[in-house]
Design an enzyme around this catalytic site. Structure first.
Site, PDB file in Angstrom:
ATOM      1  N   ARG A 130       0.852  -1.182   0.000  1.00 32.53           N
ATOM      2  CA  ARG A 130       0.000   0.000   0.000  1.00 32.53           C
ATOM      3  C   ARG A 130       0.891   1.237   0.000  1.00 32.53           C
ATOM      4  O   ARG A 130       2.045   1.190   0.413  1.00 32.53           O
ATOM      5  CB  ARG A 130      -0.915   0.020   1.233  1.00 32.53           C
ATOM      6  CG  ARG A 130      -1.890  -1.157   1.298  1.00 32.53           C
ATOM      7  CD  ARG A 130      -2.692  -1.120   2.575  1.00 32.53           C
ATOM      8  NE  ARG A 130      -3.618  -2.244   2.679  1.00 32.53           N
ATOM      9  CZ  ARG A 130      -4.369  -2.489   3.735  1.00 32.53           C
ATOM     10  NH1 ARG A 130      -4.294  -1.699   4.797  1.00 32.53           N
ATOM     11  NH2 ARG A 130      -5.181  -3.526   3.743  1.00 32.53           N
ATOM     12  N   HIS A 131       0.334   2.340  -0.452  1.00 36.45           N
ATOM     13  CA  HIS A 131       1.116   3.576  -0.502  1.00 36.45           C
ATOM     14  C   HIS A 131       1.439   4.047   0.912  1.00 36.45           C
ATOM     15  O   HIS A 131       0.614   3.926   1.838  1.00 36.45           O
ATOM     16  CB  HIS A 131       0.346   4.663  -1.242  1.00 36.45           C
ATOM     17  CG  HIS A 131       0.174   4.380  -2.711  1.00 36.45           C
ATOM     18  ND1 HIS A 131       1.231   4.354  -3.598  1.00 36.45           N
ATOM     19  CD2 HIS A 131      -0.935   4.107  -3.450  1.00 36.45           C
ATOM     20  CE1 HIS A 131       0.795   4.082  -4.806  1.00 36.45           C
ATOM     21  NE2 HIS A 131      -0.517   3.917  -4.753  1.00 36.45           N
TER      22      HIS A 131
END
Length: 646
Positions: free
Chosen positions: A276-277
């Protein structure tokens, strides 16, 4: 006496059964073996959450979701306690309240309160009503059950906190590690088999050549933009103008790598935090792929424009084609990021304008137009090693000096707007996430000047509403990671890719010079990143930040891109140890794969109803299957000679 007779008859029956089993045919024994193997396999892969024997009486834990653990606070202090938690990933944040634990009714009679905490990162638990040792730093495990005992010491004004593990957490990475080991073992076995079986080597090579050969790709377009077609004319328009006439498969391989990882991340990445970012400063796997795609787009622009000019295309025709491609790409991007078109007409009130394809459209427009406009400054031929000149070692840079000047001006504009633009209610040059960051002093200043420009020009309802900073920093204002100000640095990223293309063109077939240039560029960009960040996550002059597309983010990812392109170029194009299969297939149909995976994300076979939606393993399997299907689709399209080209 009757009981004794019964026991004797039972023993006789057992002996008869044993004799009958001994006289059974061998085929019956063989039929039992698969069942035994299945039972053994089931025992080996039994769920890790199975409870083993324990001398401690366990309490019933609350229903836990993915990346959660249960904590029960046992309070023996005669005062109410407020439990607060602070994530290690939250920079300069205040502890956030979790819940209240009532005071103990009497000595030796603790009160209990149960809470749920996150397990992705280590936490610091704090009991703000107890002096002394009132903080516990602990990294909880997924689906674990823990007890935090708060006991009074001899001094009534002191308290002691002790963390006890009641139920061991599950290892959500064990199966994935097993998959990696199995894959590595399979590769080793194949290599050993090929080595010890030279008589079979020719047949295997022929099969792999038929499956993985990309010789037909020498006639395919070296760009991620174009229309579907099978015509021979459309397929032969972008051969790279090298002296050998051979297509650089390393570009398609690199582009395919970035695209495959991007699809996997967008589908969820098994719901692991490193897919995930990042909430704000720092890097995860998800933060790598989009800049690499921008970088390789710049390289493709350099090669495709050079090839078009080599074939005698007019600059006016190229400029019109570039503008029309950019418009189409921008409109497609607006269409796929606003999925309400299935439920009715699009509403302008909530239409999101920035996006990934919109950023690519703007970047492609600027970089391609600059490259076409300065093309008239290039000489008809470049010097060779046999005809050296004083500018030979830097002519790939000197020929692009107008583009360099324009990029420097744009980067100066980014620095001035970022650090000098006054933002109402925010400190000048603010680069923080807002929310609870910076001790909660600037909750509405997410992104500083970048967020302010987007909200001022586009409006809050037309930008991304749920940025990644909400996960850790609890931001309360919308922020778009593909906003206006960050597009300047995406142009810089594409320009560095353009420079890689110039190196490939000007030092064609001089492999050692190309490799040395890539190494030099990677080293210089790495040094710049180290200076800007002070080799830290949060303490540099300009931290690495994907949401801001900061200058250090561009230099760091460009450094990685030069190194990866160097490796791909050496392995695929120089030594030809690998044809790039299967990454070259999605790399040749990148726009189709990207748009398709966005539009059909919620449809079978890319997504289905899972038995346990809170299992990393099931999410990982689903996301890997969906990504593999798109690779298979791109391979089928390659075999059918269908390529989507805007």
């Amino acid at each position: 006496h009757e009981k004794g007779k019964t026991l004797e008859s039972t023993e006789e029956n057992r002996e008869k059964v044993q004799v009958a089993e001994d006289m059974a045919s061998p085929t019956q024994h063989r039929s039992i073996l698969p069942a035994v193997l299945v039972v053994l396999l089931g025992v080996c892969v039994a769920p890790l959450t199975a409870d083993g024997p324990s001398s401690r009486a366990r309490r019933r834990a609350p229903a836990l979701k993915m990346d959660e653990a249960a904590v029960s606070v046992m309070n023996e202090v005669d005062t109410d306690l407020l439990l607060s938690a602070l994530s290690d990933r939250c920079y300069q944040c205040l502890p956030q309240p979790v819940g209240l634990v009532p005071a103990a009714p009497g000595p030796g009679v603790p009160t209990t309160a149960s809470f749920t905490v996150g397990t992705q990162h280590a936490l610091t638990l704090q009991l703000n009503s107890t002096p002394g040792n009132s903080e516990v730093h602990f990294h909880f495990g997924e689906h674990g059950n823990y007890s935090l005992w708060v006991k009074s010491l001899n001094d009534p004004a002191q308290a002691n906190c002790t963390m006890i593990t009641e139920t061991e957490p599950v290892n959500s990475y064990l199966r994935e590690s097993g998959c990696v080991l199995e894959t590595a073992s399979l590769c080793v076995c194949v290599c050993v088999w090929l080595f010890v079986s030279p008589c079979r080597l020719d047949s295997v090579r022929n099969f792999l050549h038929r499956f993985g050969s990309t010789l037909e790709a020498d006639r395919l377009i070296n760009s991620e933009l174009g229309t579907p077609g099978r015509s021979e004319e459309s397929l032969t328009e972008v051969n790279i103008p090298t002296s050998s006439g051979r297509r650089l498969h390393s570009l398609d391989t690199f582009r395919g790598l970035a695209l495959v990882v991007m699809v996997f991340v967008n589908y969820g990445g098994g719901r692991y935090w490193f897919f995930r970012h990042e909430s704000w400063n720092g890097l995860t796997v998800a933060d790598l792929v989009f800049p690499w795609f921008v970088f390789i787009m710049g390289t493709s622009v350099s090669l495709s424009v050079s090839g078009a000019l080599h074939r005698g295309a007019r600059c006016s025709h190229l400029l019109w084609k570039i503008c029309w491609r950019s418009v189409q790409l921008f409109l497609i991007g607006v269409f796929i990021i606003n999925p309400n078109y299935c439920a009715g007409q699009l509403s302008w009130d909530s239409l999101r304008i920035p996006g990934v394809l919109q950023r690519l459209a703007f970047t492609y427009l600027v970089v391609a137009v600059m490259d076409v406009l300065v093309s008239r400054l290039r000489p008809a031929s470049t010097p060779t090693v046999s005809e050296p000149t004083w500018w030979y070692t830097v002519h790939d840079i000197l020929f692009c000096w107008p583009v360099w000047a324009l990029v420097v001006v744009m980067e100066t504009l980014w620095l001035c707007l970022t650090f000098l633009l006054p933002v109402p209610g925010c400190p000048r040059g603010y680069l923080g996430p807002g929310g609870i960051g910076d001790v909660g002093l600037h909750p509405n200043c997410t992104g500083g000047a970048a967020g302010y420009i987007d909200r001022w020009l586009l409006g809050e309802s037309h930008i991304y509403q749920t940025p990644s900073s909400r996960v850790v920093y609890q931001t309360i204002v919308p922020y778009d990671p593909e906003g206006i100000l960050g597009s300047i640095n995406s142009v810089l990223m594409a320009f560095l890719g353009l420079q890689a293309g110039k190196i490939l063109l000007h030092y064609r077939d001089q492999h050692r010079r190309i490799i040395m240039r890539f190494l030099i560029w990677g080293f210089v960009l790495g040094v710049i990143s180290a200076i800007l960040t002070k080799c830290s996550t949060n303490h540099g002059y300009i931290p690495i930040n994907k949401n801001l597309w900061s200058l250090s983010y561009v230099t760091t990812l460009s450094c990685f891109a030069f190194v990866l392109l160097l490796v791909a170029y050496y392995v695929v194009d120089v030594r030809r140890w690998w044809s790039g299969t299967p990454l070259v297939y999605p790399g040749m149909n990148s726009i189709l794969v990207y748009v398709g995976h966005e539009v059909f994300e919620g449809y079978f076979p890319f997504r289905w109803k899972m038995r346990d939606s809170q299992s990393h393993a099931e999410h990982l399997i689903q996301n890997l299957v969906a990504t593999s299907i798109w690779v298979l689709i791109s391979y089928v399209l390659y075999r059918k000679r269908i390529f989507w080209k805007i």
